[in-house]
Write an enzyme that holds these catalytic residues in place. Structure first.
Site, PDB file in Angstrom:
ATOM      1  N   ARG A   1      24.218  39.900 -28.606  1.00 40.96           N
ATOM      2  CA  ARG A   1      24.987  39.605 -29.834  1.00 40.96           C
ATOM      3  C   ARG A   1      25.194  38.101 -29.933  1.00 40.96           C
ATOM      4  O   ARG A   1      25.057  37.494 -30.986  1.00 40.96           O
ATOM      5  CB  ARG A   1      26.329  40.351 -29.851  1.00 40.96           C
ATOM      6  CG  ARG A   1      27.254  39.858 -30.955  1.00 40.96           C
ATOM      7  CD  ARG A   1      28.420  40.782 -31.281  1.00 40.96           C
ATOM      8  NE  ARG A   1      29.013  41.414 -30.129  1.00 40.96           N
ATOM      9  CZ  ARG A   1      29.779  40.804 -29.215  1.00 40.96           C
ATOM     10  NH1 ARG A   1      30.052  39.508 -29.334  1.00 40.96           N
ATOM     11  NH2 ARG A   1      30.284  41.463 -28.195  1.00 40.96           N
TER      12      ARG A   1
ATOM     13  N   TYR B   1      24.022  38.628 -57.647  1.00 43.12           N
ATOM     14  CA  TYR B   1      23.668  39.952 -57.132  1.00 43.12           C
ATOM     15  C   TYR B   1      24.913  40.849 -57.113  1.00 43.12           C
ATOM     16  O   TYR B   1      25.975  40.421 -56.641  1.00 43.12           O
ATOM     17  CB  TYR B   1      23.064  39.804 -55.731  1.00 43.12           C
ATOM     18  CG  TYR B   1      22.860  41.133 -55.040  1.00 43.12           C
ATOM     19  CD1 TYR B   1      22.128  42.154 -55.645  1.00 43.12           C
ATOM     20  CD2 TYR B   1      23.407  41.379 -53.786  1.00 43.12           C
ATOM     21  CE1 TYR B   1      21.956  43.376 -55.033  1.00 43.12           C
ATOM     22  CE2 TYR B   1      23.228  42.603 -53.156  1.00 43.12           C
ATOM     23  CZ  TYR B   1      22.506  43.601 -53.792  1.00 43.12           C
ATOM     24  OH  TYR B   1      22.349  44.811 -53.173  1.00 43.12           O
TER      25      TYR B   1
ATOM     26  N   LYS C   1      14.003  39.478 -48.644  1.00 41.68           N
ATOM     27  CA  LYS C   1      13.177  39.324 -49.836  1.00 41.68           C
ATOM     28  C   LYS C   1      11.944  38.465 -49.537  1.00 41.68           C
ATOM     29  O   LYS C   1      11.106  38.866 -48.759  1.00 41.68           O
ATOM     30  CB  LYS C   1      14.048  38.751 -50.961  1.00 41.68           C
ATOM     31  CG  LYS C   1      15.389  39.487 -51.127  1.00 41.68           C
ATOM     32  CD  LYS C   1      15.185  40.902 -51.580  1.00 41.68           C
ATOM     33  CE  LYS C   1      16.356  41.847 -51.501  1.00 41.68           C
ATOM     34  NZ  LYS C   1      17.686  41.414 -51.271  1.00 41.68           N
TER      35      LYS C   1
ATOM     36  N   ASP D   1      23.003  30.383 -52.595  1.00 45.21           N
ATOM     37  CA  ASP D   1      22.169  31.549 -52.298  1.00 45.21           C
ATOM     38  C   ASP D   1      20.776  31.226 -52.829  1.00 45.21           C
ATOM     39  O   ASP D   1      20.544  31.197 -54.043  1.00 45.21           O
ATOM     40  CB  ASP D   1      22.765  32.796 -52.976  1.00 45.21           C
ATOM     41  CG  ASP D   1      21.982  34.061 -52.665  1.00 45.21           C
ATOM     42  OD1 ASP D   1      20.784  33.958 -52.356  1.00 45.21           O
ATOM     43  OD2 ASP D   1      22.567  35.160 -52.759  1.00 45.21           O
TER      44      ASP D   1
END
Ligand code: P1T
Length: 380
Positions: free
Chosen positions: A47, A99, A196, A171
């Site tokens: 992690r 979004y 994406k 973004d």
């Protein structure tokens, strides 16, 4: 190093000191042996850090002209980490067209923790200044916006951010660093749904952040580790593989995008086409100055704004796949009002143009003639 070389080599020197493998090995491990407590070779628990993920994080940083990259389990997990820099009472000024999932995270999760969001039009960047208060801490910009393809002047937004000592996060999912690099234009944080274009093959869900500032990187790293929304080594490997062709994919996405946008513009049944490459786009000049090209994302509405007609078109497509998401090699079509932006109340989304007949295309890298034929038969 130029961008097209960075996609292949950026941050990737000496990734395998053991055998010299050209690709970073997949370190499929949750933990690492220690000779004595704290005596490890740079990694103690996956992690907190993993060598495959670390190679990817260096690649992200290199592509976005930053110093520090952070990879997350999804784009929303990356956004979540940015907002966790804030405290109750703080205010954020955000693009009003964005979004739907980002809007949902802001309004349904973080407003509950006492953070206030102003969703505003930023096509005139000076409008941001009208919403700055002593509580404002962050400006959140999506450009081009999802799905209306508004373009926001990153440099102008960064000047406002600097003047008022605010963070500017961009973004950059739709543009990718191939088309625009927000950190070079003055942003503090660049964020991606790497799901994406960065991954590019519709096989990984992932998020990314890149920053230049060491202190900011440390704060974000603390949140990444403390909250734990990291991605795994297999996905990191797939992302590294996808990144290597980003520049060639993007070039074709842009070429095909232009052909499709122009085809749609000339179609008698189509009312409006949203694509920043048109000279008639309200912020075409800014797009031209801050982007290398105009990308493969296009939205359009048919005449009469008929919901059923839009559904008929997306159902009839055969080469385009009706699906959420974007940015893969295959062309996708979506109906934002009922799919990606359904979490935004109708009155809110219609204010920004997300009407019932809006269709969003993610133009892939197939032969443009086949894509045009497909649209022709589906629109009728
Ligand atoms: O899906 P995820 O990797 O968590 O990323 C969220 C996200 C953030 N920002 C932008 C601009 C996005 O487009 C997305 C995800 N978008 C879709 C799934 C979509 O179809 O629009």
């Amino acid at each position: 190093m130029k961008f097209n070389t960075k996609t292949i080599h950026g941050g990737q020197h000496n990734v395998d000191p053991a055998y010299g493998s050209v690709m970073p090995p997949i370190y499929q491990t949750s933990t690492y042996s220690q000779s004595t407590p704290g005596g490890h070779k740079g990694f103690e628990y996956s992690r907190s850090g993993n060598p495959t993920r670390a190679a990817l994080e260096r690649a992200f940083a290199s592509l976005e002209s930053g110093e520090y990259g952070l990879a997350f389990g999804s784009g929303l997990a990356a956004i979540d980490a940015v907002i966790k820099l804030l405290n109750p009472g703080d205010e954020v000024i955000s693009t009003n067209d964005l979004y739907g999932g980002s809007y949902r995270l802001f309004t349904k999760i973080f407003e509950g923790f006492g953070i206030k969001f102003h969703f505003i039009g930023m096509e005139e960047a000076s409008n941001i200044e009208n919403f700055v208060t002593e509580k404002t801490k962050l400006i959140w910009v999506e450009t081009p916006t999802n799905p209306m393809m508004n373009v926001i002047d990153i440099k102008a937004a960064s000047e406002i951010a600097k003047k008022h000592n605010l963070l500017l996060a961009v973004d950059n999912t739709f543009a990718t660093p191939y088309l625009q690099r927000p950190l070079e234009l003055g942003a503090d944080i660049v964020m991606h749904s790497a799901t994406k274009y960065l991954g590019g093959h519709s096989d990984v869900v992932m998020g990314a952040l890149v920053v230049k500032d060491k202190d900011l990187a440390e704060r974000l790293y603390f949140i990444q580790n403390a909250s734990g929304a990291v991605c795994g080594p297999q996905d990191s490997f797939l992302m590294l593989r996808g990144l290597k062709t980003l520049h060639v994919r993007m070039q074709r996405h842009c070429e095909n995008g232009k052909k499709i946008a122009e085809y749609l513009l000339g179609h008698p049944k189509i009312e409006k086409v949203y694509w920043p490459g048109f000279e008639s786009h309200p912020n075409h000049k800014i797009a031209k100055s801050q982007m290398k090209d105009f990308g493969g994302m296009i939205s359009f509405v048919t005449k009469g704004n008929n919901y059923d007609e839009a559904i008929r078109i997306v159902e009839n497509l055969k080469v385009f796949t009706l699906a959420e998401s974007l940015g893969g090699v295959e062309s996708l079509a979506g109906h934002p009002a009922s799919m990606t932006h359904a979490s935004i109340p109708k009155e809110e989304r219609e204010k920004t143009g997300v009407v019932d007949s809006l269709i969003r295309l993610s133009v892939g890298i197939e032969d443009a003639d086949d894509l045009i034929e497909d649209l022709k038969q589906a629109i009728g």
